[in-house]
Enzyme design. Structure first.
Site, short mmCIF file in Angstrom:
data_model
loop_
_atom_site.label_atom_id
_atom_site.label_comp_id
_atom_site.label_asym_id
_atom_site.label_seq_id
_atom_site.Cartn_x
_atom_site.Cartn_y
_atom_site.Cartn_z
N GLN A 1 52.81 -17.19 60.42
CA GLN A 1 52.51 -15.88 61.00
C GLN A 1 51.87 -14.98 59.96
O GLN A 1 52.32 -14.88 58.82
CB GLN A 1 53.78 -15.24 61.58
N LYS B 1 56.83 -16.15 70.74
CA LYS B 1 56.20 -17.46 70.78
C LYS B 1 57.26 -18.55 70.96
O LYS B 1 57.08 -19.50 71.72
CB LYS B 1 55.38 -17.71 69.50
N ASP C 1 46.61 -22.57 65.53
CA ASP C 1 45.96 -21.25 65.43
C ASP C 1 44.44 -21.38 65.31
O ASP C 1 43.71 -20.42 65.54
CB ASP C 1 46.46 -20.52 64.17
N1 GUN Z 1 49.09 -12.41 63.41
C1 GUN Z 1 48.52 -11.74 64.44
N2 GUN Z 1 48.03 -12.61 65.34
C2 GUN Z 1 48.28 -13.85 64.87
C3 GUN Z 1 48.02 -15.16 65.36
O1 GUN Z 1 47.42 -15.39 66.41
N3 GUN Z 1 48.47 -16.18 64.58
C4 GUN Z 1 49.11 -15.98 63.42
N4 GUN Z 1 49.49 -17.03 62.72
N5 GUN Z 1 49.36 -14.77 62.93
C5 GUN Z 1 48.95 -13.72 63.66
#
Ligand code: GUN
Length: 296
Positions: free
Chosen positions: A98, A54, A121
């Site tokens: 995350q 990311k 998110d």
């Molecule tokens: N863990 C797996 N997918 C995601 C996501 O899209 N966002 C976040 N914050 N954690 C994740």
């Protein structure tokens, strides 16, 4: 493999990322720079990979980005304090923590602490609630990416029967909400199946659009799919594989070899939904910066 049925998420994501980069360049002329902060707690190997991916994606578009790494024994209070610190930092328009968090930390409370206007998110109760009320603001990136793929491949869900496998907050629940919205590119009839559903195959066989997001490797077999269905595989499972150098292989929730011959369109794993999640995260961050710029 019949490649022409494949939905090329990698290519669509690359196009989206270019659009984001162009927009970042445009805003730079006004002295603006969208920024995304990522909080990573502990050392879950998959999470490390995702967070780094990311950050790299942000940098490639010219956005500002930051990874706040916190140890696995971080306390709830320290994590909440970090969230509040970034909430107050104008350089970062987007903030995500995350998932999953190490055991002992209360993820729901952490998500509630995120400023809903920085919640790229889309997991904050306010944003989930707005989506449920058909007033979407920040929408979770993976289901948003699926909607984008459907649109770009000319699949109009209106009046179709969409079956979603999985009710997670990250994917299944917002996916169902997006598909059933009263809105252009939505208006599907939605069935949501989960771990307590009796005879899942009975439901999946009726799906015009089948979305698998249950986190079980190769769960969907050929005989569970209607001829001509559009099959979207959100799964990303690590399965032990001694023949691979890294000791595992990545597989989706769909048994591709069996399902592909029956499907009209199908997302491969990898290269289907996966790349879209990051691209939509960038778009959400652009949106967050726009809202901040407009003072809304
Ligand atoms: N863990 C797996 N997918 C995601 C996501 O899209 N966002 C976040 N914050 N954690 C994740």
């Amino acid at each position: 493999m019949n490649g022409d049925k494949n939905i090329d998420g990698k290519a669509v994501a690359a196009a989206l990322r270019q659009e984001v980069a162009d927009e970042v360049a445009k805003r730079a002329k006004e002295g603006r720079q969208p920024g995304l902060a990522l909080i990573l707690v502990g050392d879950d190997p998959a999470s490390k990979v995702y967070v780094n991916m990311k950050k790299k994606a942000c940098e490639e578009t010219g956005m500002r980005s930051l990874i706040e790494r916190m140890p696995a024994d971080t306390t709830q209070d320290d994590l909440l304090a970090k969230v509040r610190e970034i909430n107050a930092d104008d350089r970062y328009n987007g903030l995500l923590v995350q998932s999953p968090l190490p055991k002992g930390l209360d993820e729901d409370e952490v998500v509630r602490a995120i400023d809903p206007m920085k919640d790229v998110d889309g997991f904050h109760p306010m944003n989930m609630g707005l989506l449920a009320l058909n007033q979407p603001k920040f929408v979770p990136c993976t289901p948003l990416g699926v909607m984008e793929l459907l649109e770009r491949y000319g699949v109009n869900p209106q009046g179709k029967h969409a079956v979603v496998l999985g009710r997670s907050h990250l994917v299944g629940t917002p996916m169902a909400m997006l598909l059933m919205r009263k809105a252009k590119g939505a208006n599907a009839t939605v069935t949501l199946c989960h771990s307590r559903t009796v005879d899942i195959a009975e439901h999946t066989r009726k799906a015009d659009i089948l979305i698998a997001a249950i986190g079980q490797p190769e769960f969907v077999h050929g005989d569970m799919v209607k001829e001509g269905a559009v099959v979207i595989d959100v799964g990303m499972n690590r399965v032990e594989d001694a023949t691979k150098k890294r000791g595992y292989r990545l597989t989706g929730d769909v048994l591709y070899e069996e399902v592909e011959p029956r499907a009209s369109l199908i997302t491969p794993v990898p290269g289907g939904v996966g790349p879209m999640t990051v691209a939509l995260l960038l778009k959400n961050t652009l949106y967050a910066e726009q809202l901040a710029w407009e003072g809304r």
